[in-house]
Scaffold this motif. Structure first.
Motif, PDB file in Angstrom:
ATOM      1  N   ILE A 109       0.841  -1.198   0.000  1.00  0.00           N
ATOM      2  CA  ILE A 109       0.000   0.000   0.000  1.00  0.00           C
ATOM      3  C   ILE A 109       0.877   1.248   0.000  1.00  0.00           C
ATOM      4  O   ILE A 109       0.558   2.247  -0.660  1.00  0.00           O
ATOM      5  CB  ILE A 109      -0.954  -0.031   1.204  1.00  0.00           C
ATOM      6  N   THR A 110       1.996   1.203   0.702  1.00  0.00           N
ATOM      7  CA  THR A 110       2.911   2.340   0.734  1.00  0.00           C
ATOM      8  C   THR A 110       3.485   2.612  -0.647  1.00  0.00           C
ATOM      9  O   THR A 110       3.569   3.774  -1.088  1.00  0.00           O
ATOM     10  CB  THR A 110       4.052   2.076   1.729  1.00  0.00           C
ATOM     11  N   GLN A 111       3.893   1.577  -1.355  1.00  0.00           N
ATOM     12  CA  GLN A 111       4.409   1.739  -2.718  1.00  0.00           C
ATOM     13  C   GLN A 111       3.336   2.301  -3.643  1.00  0.00           C
ATOM     14  O   GLN A 111       3.614   3.175  -4.472  1.00  0.00           O
ATOM     15  CB  GLN A 111       4.909   0.400  -3.262  1.00  0.00           C
ATOM     16  N   GLN A 112       2.115   1.808  -3.519  1.00  0.00           N
ATOM     17  CA  GLN A 112       1.043   2.291  -4.371  1.00  0.00           C
ATOM     18  C   GLN A 112       0.739   3.761  -4.084  1.00  0.00           C
ATOM     19  O   GLN A 112       0.435   4.535  -5.004  1.00  0.00           O
ATOM     20  CB  GLN A 112      -0.201   1.435  -4.167  1.00  0.00           C
ATOM     21  N   THR A 113       0.841   4.156  -2.824  1.00  0.00           N
ATOM     22  CA  THR A 113       0.629   5.556  -2.473  1.00  0.00           C
ATOM     23  C   THR A 113       1.701   6.430  -3.104  1.00  0.00           C
ATOM     24  O   THR A 113       1.409   7.492  -3.677  1.00  0.00           O
ATOM     25  CB  THR A 113       0.643   5.732  -0.941  1.00  0.00           C
ATOM     26  N   ALA A 114       2.953   6.001  -3.009  1.00  0.00           N
ATOM     27  CA  ALA A 114       4.062   6.749  -3.610  1.00  0.00           C
ATOM     28  C   ALA A 114       3.888   6.851  -5.118  1.00  0.00           C
ATOM     29  O   ALA A 114       4.090   7.919  -5.714  1.00  0.00           O
ATOM     30  CB  ALA A 114       5.390   6.076  -3.267  1.00  0.00           C
ATOM     31  N   LYS A 115       3.511   5.738  -5.751  1.00  0.00           N
ATOM     32  CA  LYS A 115       3.314   5.731  -7.203  1.00  0.00           C
ATOM     33  C   LYS A 115       2.208   6.691  -7.612  1.00  0.00           C
ATOM     34  O   LYS A 115       2.370   7.495  -8.534  1.00  0.00           O
ATOM     35  CB  LYS A 115       2.977   4.317  -7.673  1.00  0.00           C
ATOM     36  N   ASN A 116       1.059   6.623  -6.929  1.00  0.00           N
ATOM     37  CA  ASN A 116      -0.061   7.483  -7.281  1.00  0.00           C
ATOM     38  C   ASN A 116       0.276   8.961  -7.106  1.00  0.00           C
ATOM     39  O   ASN A 116      -0.130   9.795  -7.913  1.00  0.00           O
ATOM     40  CB  ASN A 116      -1.282   7.132  -6.425  1.00  0.00           C
ATOM     41  N   LEU A 117       1.027   9.274  -6.069  1.00  0.00           N
ATOM     42  CA  LEU A 117       1.347  10.670  -5.786  1.00  0.00           C
ATOM     43  C   LEU A 117       2.362  11.248  -6.766  1.00  0.00           C
ATOM     44  O   LEU A 117       2.197  12.379  -7.244  1.00  0.00           O
ATOM     45  CB  LEU A 117       1.887  10.810  -4.363  1.00  0.00           C
ATOM     46  N   PHE A 118       3.424  10.488  -7.063  1.00  0.00           N
ATOM     47  CA  PHE A 118       4.591  11.086  -7.711  1.00  0.00           C
ATOM     48  C   PHE A 118       4.979  10.496  -9.065  1.00  0.00           C
ATOM     49  O   PHE A 118       5.724  11.145  -9.806  1.00  0.00           O
ATOM     50  CB  PHE A 118       5.805  10.938  -6.782  1.00  0.00           C
ATOM     51  N   LEU A 119       4.521   9.290  -9.399  1.00  0.00           N
ATOM     52  CA  LEU A 119       5.101   8.587 -10.539  1.00  0.00           C
ATOM     53  C   LEU A 119       4.098   8.380 -11.662  1.00  0.00           C
ATOM     54  O   LEU A 119       3.086   9.050 -11.742  1.00  0.00           O
ATOM     55  CB  LEU A 119       5.704   7.259 -10.055  1.00  0.00           C
ATOM     56  N   TRP A 120       4.392   7.448 -12.535  1.00  0.00           N
ATOM     57  CA  TRP A 120       3.598   7.199 -13.729  1.00  0.00           C
ATOM     58  C   TRP A 120       3.227   5.722 -13.777  1.00  0.00           C
ATOM     59  O   TRP A 120       3.777   4.901 -13.052  1.00  0.00           O
ATOM     60  CB  TRP A 120       4.401   7.582 -14.976  1.00  0.00           C
ATOM     61  N   GLY A 121       2.300   5.381 -14.651  1.00  0.00           N
ATOM     62  CA  GLY A 121       1.871   4.002 -14.775  1.00  0.00           C
ATOM     63  C   GLY A 121       2.842   3.188 -15.609  1.00  0.00           C
ATOM     64  O   GLY A 121       3.896   3.661 -16.033  1.00  0.00           O
ATOM     65  N   GLY A 122       2.468   1.939 -15.861  1.00  0.00           N
ATOM     66  CA  GLY A 122       3.338   1.055 -16.627  1.00  0.00           C
ATOM     67  C   GLY A 122       4.331   0.340 -15.741  1.00  0.00           C
ATOM     68  O   GLY A 122       4.469   0.636 -14.552  1.00  0.00           O
TER      69      GLY A 122
END
Length: 230
Positions: A109-122
């Motif tokens: 869940i922590t990784q998904q939060t970081a991804k949603n906030l700052f990164l891109w899909g794929g």
């Protein structure tokens, strides 16, 4: 050689500056709600509309305790004990891949939060590496309660539909604090692919996931597991 040294020195300084700014932003978001996310901005760019996003931020106190329990049961059952990365899940995914099975995600869940906030899909090793580093930093700077609060407010539950309050209103016509255990499980069930799965009109596959999530919620001890959040 002098030019190379100067270039490397500037690159090193830029990396340090980037790391410093990232830590400052992470620390700020521990106390201040993010005004938007990388995924929301990406959706707005792809859709060509700034008004097509539904996202209503609510504090964790105004979210049914069934909801954090449902996403823990569905996405990350070691959420309360790991340090941002689930090394057991990563090792299992790697072993399965080496054994000839497809590469599956092992994101917390922590990784998904970081991804949603700052990164891109794929999927790419570069993005996963940055995501992992952000998750470790986030877990060190934020309490678990804050990570869960942000996650539930930024997660995508459908095209242009972000956060549990908006998803609850759209799919069930109730605010997030009135979600039942089954409704929470239906929302959690679509998280792996919210652009395809529909919590309001679940497919047979989604219904199977909902039943599995409900069993996991019971096995984890019900809402007692997330009692410290409330």
């Amino acid at each position: 050689m002098k030019l190379v040294r100067i270039t490397l020195r500037w690159l090193f300084l830029l990396v340090l500056l980037g790391l410093g700014l990232t830590l400052v932003v992470l620390l700020l978001f521990r106390f201040v709600n993010p005004p938007t996310t990388a995924f929301i901005l990406g959706y707005q760019v792809e859709s060509g509309s700034l008004s097509g996003v539904r996202n209503n931020w609510v504090p964790l106190d105004e979210i049914s305790p069934w909801m954090p329990l449902a996403v823990i049961a569905s996405e990350d059952q070691r959420f309360l004990t790991h340090w941002g990365l689930d090394t057991n899940a990563i090792a299992t995914a790697v072993n399965e891949f080496r054994g000839g099975e497809g590469l599956r995600g092992a994101s917390t869940i922590t990784q998904q939060t970081a991804k949603n906030l700052f990164l891109w899909g794929g999927r790419s090793y570069v993005r996963k590496g940055v995501e992992a580093a952000l998750a470790v930093a986030m877990d060190g700077l934020w309490p678990k309660r804050r990570i869960m609060e942000v996650y539930l407010n930024v997660a995508e539950f459908g095209p242009g539909l972000y956060g549990v309050e908006a998803a609850s209103q759209v799919h069930f016509g109730v605010p997030a604090d009135q979600l039942t255990a089954t409704q929470a499980a239906r929302l959690a069930a679509v998280l792996p692919n919210p652009k395809v799965f529909d919590a309001g009109n679940p497919s047979p596959y989604v219904r199977e996931r909902v039943s599995w999530i409900r069993r996991q919620m019971d096995q984890l001890g019900g809402t007692r597991l997330v009692g410290n959040f409330y």
